[in-house]
Design an enzyme around this catalytic site. Structure first.
Site, PDB file in Angstrom:
ATOM      1  N   GLY A  29       0.790  -1.228   0.000  1.00 40.93           N
ATOM      2  CA  GLY A  29       0.000   0.000   0.000  1.00 40.93           C
ATOM      3  C   GLY A  29       0.816   1.269   0.000  1.00 40.93           C
ATOM      4  O   GLY A  29       0.283   2.351  -0.201  1.00 40.93           O
ATOM      5  N   CYS A 238     -27.950  -9.604 -16.719  1.00 39.36           N
ATOM      6  CA  CYS A 238     -27.276  -9.322 -17.985  1.00 39.36           C
ATOM      7  C   CYS A 238     -28.176  -9.775 -19.143  1.00 39.36           C
ATOM      8  O   CYS A 238     -28.690 -10.895 -19.146  1.00 39.36           O
ATOM      9  CB  CYS A 238     -25.940 -10.035 -18.049  1.00 39.36           C
ATOM     10  SG  CYS A 238     -25.137  -9.930 -19.669  1.00 39.36           S
ATOM     11  N   CYS A 263     -23.040  -7.398 -19.043  1.00 33.22           N
ATOM     12  CA  CYS A 263     -21.826  -7.571 -18.251  1.00 33.22           C
ATOM     13  C   CYS A 263     -20.749  -6.611 -18.743  1.00 33.22           C
ATOM     14  O   CYS A 263     -20.553  -6.453 -19.947  1.00 33.22           O
ATOM     15  CB  CYS A 263     -21.285  -8.990 -18.394  1.00 33.22           C
ATOM     16  SG  CYS A 263     -22.278 -10.225 -17.568  1.00 33.22           S
TER      17      CYS A 263
END
Lengths: 277, 258
Positions: A29, A238, A263
């Site tokens: 990070g 979808c 999608c």
């Protein structure tokens, strides 16, 4: 393409970027500065991601490039073509086949597996940027873990909208230490970062920063105890593959207000329908 | 240093090259005590505050502070990480211009809640509850909690800043001209409010001001500064009613009666 070195960048540059990547993996990070090079594409098109990919790609790799989840958009096609020409590696659209996936704005729906590397294109790496403009100060805030101000942003969201309205680039805390921008992925993808078996590398070319989430690292999305983190859900399925689990894009199909939901991950959608993307 | 002293400053000196910010300043601050620092512009009042709060680095001297856990630290020599942690938990700063002390782009509630979140509060409802409670204490209408401070009047902004600085229940408050730039009726209300809060919470405070009336109302003890040095110190009433140093005499006699 013999005029170019393997993967375009010269070996010294690759070594420098690999050192930055190793440091980034060692401190999950943490934003490692690196000497970002001019690349043959403009800033904002993934110069950071391209440099990271060029530094880690090898002749045996299988590369997949996606842009907003799709394998067939301009950015994805150009970058895939770029590496096919400068390295000669095999490219694919299949998430499960790829060893290296460069992405803009999405993490694939198909679960990642150990050994895979995700490379993210990052526009602005600093999560504190819009709250504190001074770079010297944000570095001090990271060093001293002064992250109270991140929750001020969430507080304002709840106050104004009744819920946390941040839908993408949702801030996370990596390994209980550094606050990180996960690049502009939808918050829908944030849970996929948590303890992922794949290595996640983030490259910001213009801002000259590299950061990383090593495999199996805990990644927690910031929230309040009484307003826990949630991801978006759709009423629709979808229109192509009828998936109710994947991230859906709303597409306008005519000029009479007709619209469908499909999608965003084209490979996932095609595979569910039993075809190649 | 006495057992009960909260802050003991000795030999505090700040030099800017040839010029002097403050020279050999020393004083004690006890818990619950309000110390006024008066003097003309450029006399080094604000320099003292900046040295103590870590905004500028002092050239010499020491400032020993007793933490909540009883540990004694030197504010001028402690590492930055520890000093900032201490500053979040134990001190507050009220600036002359509320725009410097507030986050103008977020709502009043977030301004008051930010110090709590910085200390680890992670429950939206509780943070908001405390913010509302403090808005009430500084007499800001509760329906303004979701408004931006930019829409507040100067006096309301200053009261909001006070709420923001006191919400974490600090033990020591630095105030730099807290009533500067406000008109007299608003000043009077603010002073009344401050006096009540300081007494209720048992705060130790250092108030830097050039307004003698403010110190008369708020401060228990007074330091008079000139040219970076303390020329006179004592109980507020004593200094103001019977000034000994020629400069203090000049200062007291310069106040215009209305």
């Amino acid at each position: 393409m013999s005029a170019y070195n393997f993967a375009y960048l010269d070996e010294q540059t690759k070594r420098m970027i690999r050192r930055a990547i190793l440091k980034a993996i060692a401190i999950p990070g943490y934003q490692v500065p690196f000497g970002s090079r001019e690349m043959p594409l403009s800033y904002g098109w993934g110069t950071g991601g391209v440099q990271v990919t060029a530094s880690v790609i090898g002749p045996d790799d299988v590369l997949k490039v996606i842009d907003q989840g799709a394998d067939d958009t301009t950015n994805a096609v150009s970058i895939r073509h770029f590496f096919a020409r400068t390295t000669g590696v095999r490219t694919t659209t299949r998430t499960d086949e790829a060893t290296l996936i460069q992405t803009r704005h999405r993490i694939p729906e198909t679960p990642l597996r150990p050994g895979q590397i995700m490379v993210f294109q990052v526009p602005i790496p600093e999560p504190l940027r819009w709250l504190e403009p001074r770079e010297t100060e944000t570095r001090t805030m990271h060093a001293l873990e002064e992250y109270g101000v991140m929750h001020v942003r969430l507080y304002e969201d709840i106050t104004q909208h009744g819920r946390v309205a941040t839908a993408y680039d949702y801030p996370v805390r990596v390994n209980g230490r550094y606050i990180m921008r996960p690049s502009p992925i939808p918050k829908f993808d944030n849970p996929k970062l948590d303890r992922s078996p794949a290595l996640m590398l983030f490259g910001a070319g213009r801002e000259k920063r590299i950061y990383a989430v090593p495999p199996w690292t805990p990644v927690k999305s910031l929230d309040f105890e009484d307003h826990p983190f949630t991801v978006e859900r759709w009423v629709e399925a979808c229109a192509f593959c009828a998936s109710r689990e994947s991230f859906l894009d709303e597409v306008i199909v005519d000029d009479k207000g007709g619209r469908i939901f499909v999608c965003s991950d084209t490979d996932y959608c095609a595979r569910r329908r039993g075809q190649e993307a | 240093m006495s057992e009960r002293t909260l802050l003991a400053v000795r030999g505090l000196t700040k030099r800017y090259g040839e010029r002097t910010g403050c020279l050999d300043v020393g004083f004690d601050l006890w818990p619950g005590e309000v110390l006024g620092v008066v003097g003309e512009s450029g006399s080094g009042k604000t320099t003292i505050l900046h040295c103590l709060s870590g905004r500028t680095v002092a050239t010499a001297g020491s400032a020993t502070f007793v933490q909540r856990d009883g540990k004694v630290v030197d504010l001028l020599r402690m590492p930055e990480a520890a000093r900032r942690r201490l500053a979040r938990a134990d001190w507050a700063m009220v600036q002359q211009n509320p725009r410097d002390g507030l986050r103008m782009s977020v709502t009043a509630g977030a301004n008051v809640g930010e110090p709590l979140m910085a200390l680890g509060a992670r429950h939206y409802g509780k943070i908001r509850g405390q913010a509302l409670d403090w808005l009430g204490q500084v007499e800001i209408p509760l329906d303004r909690v979701d408004d931006l401070p930019a829409t507040f009047s100067g006096g309301m902004q200053q009261r909001l800043q006070i709420a923001r600085s006191l919400v974490t229940r600090p033990r020591m408050v630095f105030m730099d001209e807290p009533t500067g730039g406000l008109d007299v009726s608003v000043q009077a209300r603010l002073l009344d409010l401050l006096r009540g809060l300081v007494a209720d919470l048992g705060l130790a405070a250092i108030i830097v001001t050039h307004d003698l009336a403010v110190t008369r109302l708020l401060a228990h003890r007074l330091l008079v500064m000139r040219g970076g040095e303390i020329v006179e110190s004592g109980l507020t009433d004593q200094v103001l009613d019977d000034p000994q140093h020629p400069y203090t005499q000049l200062l007291v006699s310069s106040v215009l009666p209305p």
